[in-house]
Design an enzyme around this catalytic site. Structure first.
Site, short mmCIF file in Angstrom:
data_model
loop_
_atom_site.label_atom_id
_atom_site.label_comp_id
_atom_site.label_asym_id
_atom_site.label_seq_id
_atom_site.Cartn_x
_atom_site.Cartn_y
_atom_site.Cartn_z
N ARG A 68 36.66 33.39 34.83
CA ARG A 68 37.09 32.69 33.62
C ARG A 68 37.43 31.21 33.85
O ARG A 68 37.81 30.51 32.91
CB ARG A 68 38.32 33.39 33.03
CG ARG A 68 38.08 34.84 32.66
CD ARG A 68 37.08 35.00 31.54
NE ARG A 68 36.98 36.38 31.09
CZ ARG A 68 36.31 36.80 30.03
NH1 ARG A 68 35.66 35.91 29.28
NH2 ARG A 68 36.26 38.06 29.70
N HIS B 252 39.62 42.79 31.18
CA HIS B 252 40.02 42.87 32.59
C HIS B 252 41.05 43.98 32.70
O HIS B 252 42.21 43.82 32.29
CB HIS B 252 40.60 41.52 33.05
CG HIS B 252 39.61 40.41 32.98
ND1 HIS B 252 38.81 40.04 34.04
CD2 HIS B 252 39.27 39.58 31.95
CE1 HIS B 252 38.02 39.04 33.68
NE2 HIS B 252 38.28 38.74 32.42
#
Length: 242
Positions: free
Chosen positions: A207, A115
């Site tokens: 996530r 990320h």
């Protein structure tokens, strides 16, 4: 795993003084700094007023009136809901959070640092921090995923063997930067991470539990959410939607 919110977006003293002079916060106790920044950013795109003046001139309209969409809160809440639903999420990038993340595995770190947009990382080095049994670290710690008792016995035995091997290689003169090559993905690390709200919502959507992510990083996602919502309660609904 330990997650601590170190800092987050706050209004400057001079800006806060300008709002107080305009009596925007009079009788209003639950306006957060992040929500104030969000309103300023959103209204800057559509208002003829200057960004520095928006809250002073428009705060009463948005912070002191009930939402007209029937979903509760104030007109500021309604406006932010509208912006999120219309995907005008760049306005949430002005709100940032800095975390201390401790005791997570290098495997999680590899997943986390995928990320990139909206994230900054400073990570404990295995090159400069020595992980020998006799060093200040006391050796490397490691994360143990859920497994059977038999598998766990073998797992812990392997970790002990790797610690002994690391110690022996260091005694033989191998520099820490090379000895670290045998440290496992399970070895823990610590980091400081800063991310803006848009990036955190995107991270959580990918996530969170139920999206197929590994258990350790789903736990991190929940810890981050808890810390953000504790600081900025109005964000909770947007994590729910993520």
């Amino acid at each position: 795993m330990n997650v601590t919110l170190i800092a987050h977006t706050q209004l400057s003293d001079s800006f806060l003084a300008s709002i107080l002079d305009a009596d925007v916060f009079e009788d209003v106790l639950d306006i957060s700094d992040g929500q104030t920044v969000a309103l300023t950013a959103i209204r800057t795109c559509y208002s003829p007023n200057r960004p520095s003046e928006i809250v002073a001139l428009e705060g009463e309209r948005y912070f002191k009136r009930e939402a007209t969409d029937g979903q509760g809160g104030t007109e500021a809440d309604r406006l932010i809901r509208h912006i999120v639903s219309s995907k005008h999420l760049s306005t949430l990038e002005h709100i940032s959070f800095t975390f201390a993340i401790e005791g997570v595995s290098r495997a999680l770190l590899a997943q986390l640092t995928r990320h990139r947009v909206g994230f900054s990382y400073s990570v404990q080095s295995q090159r400069y921090v020595r992980f020998g049994s006799g060093d200040k670290s006391g050796g490397f710690d490691y994360v143990t995923p859920q497994m059977s008792e038999e598998a766990e016995r073998m797992y812990k035995g392997i970790m002990s063997t790797l610690q002994l091997a690391y110690d022996e290689l260091r005694k033989l003169g191998l520099p820490a930067e090379n000895a670290r090559m045998i440290l496992p993905n399970a070895a823990t690390t610590n980091l400081v991470m800063t991310a803006n709200l848009r990036a955190l919502l995107d991270f959580y959507s990918k996530r969170r539990k139920g999206r197929g992510a590994q258990a350790e990083i789903t736990e991190l996602a929940e810890r981050l959410r808890e810390a953000v919502v504790a600081a900025e309660p109005w964000t909770d609904a947007f994590f729910e939607q993520a």
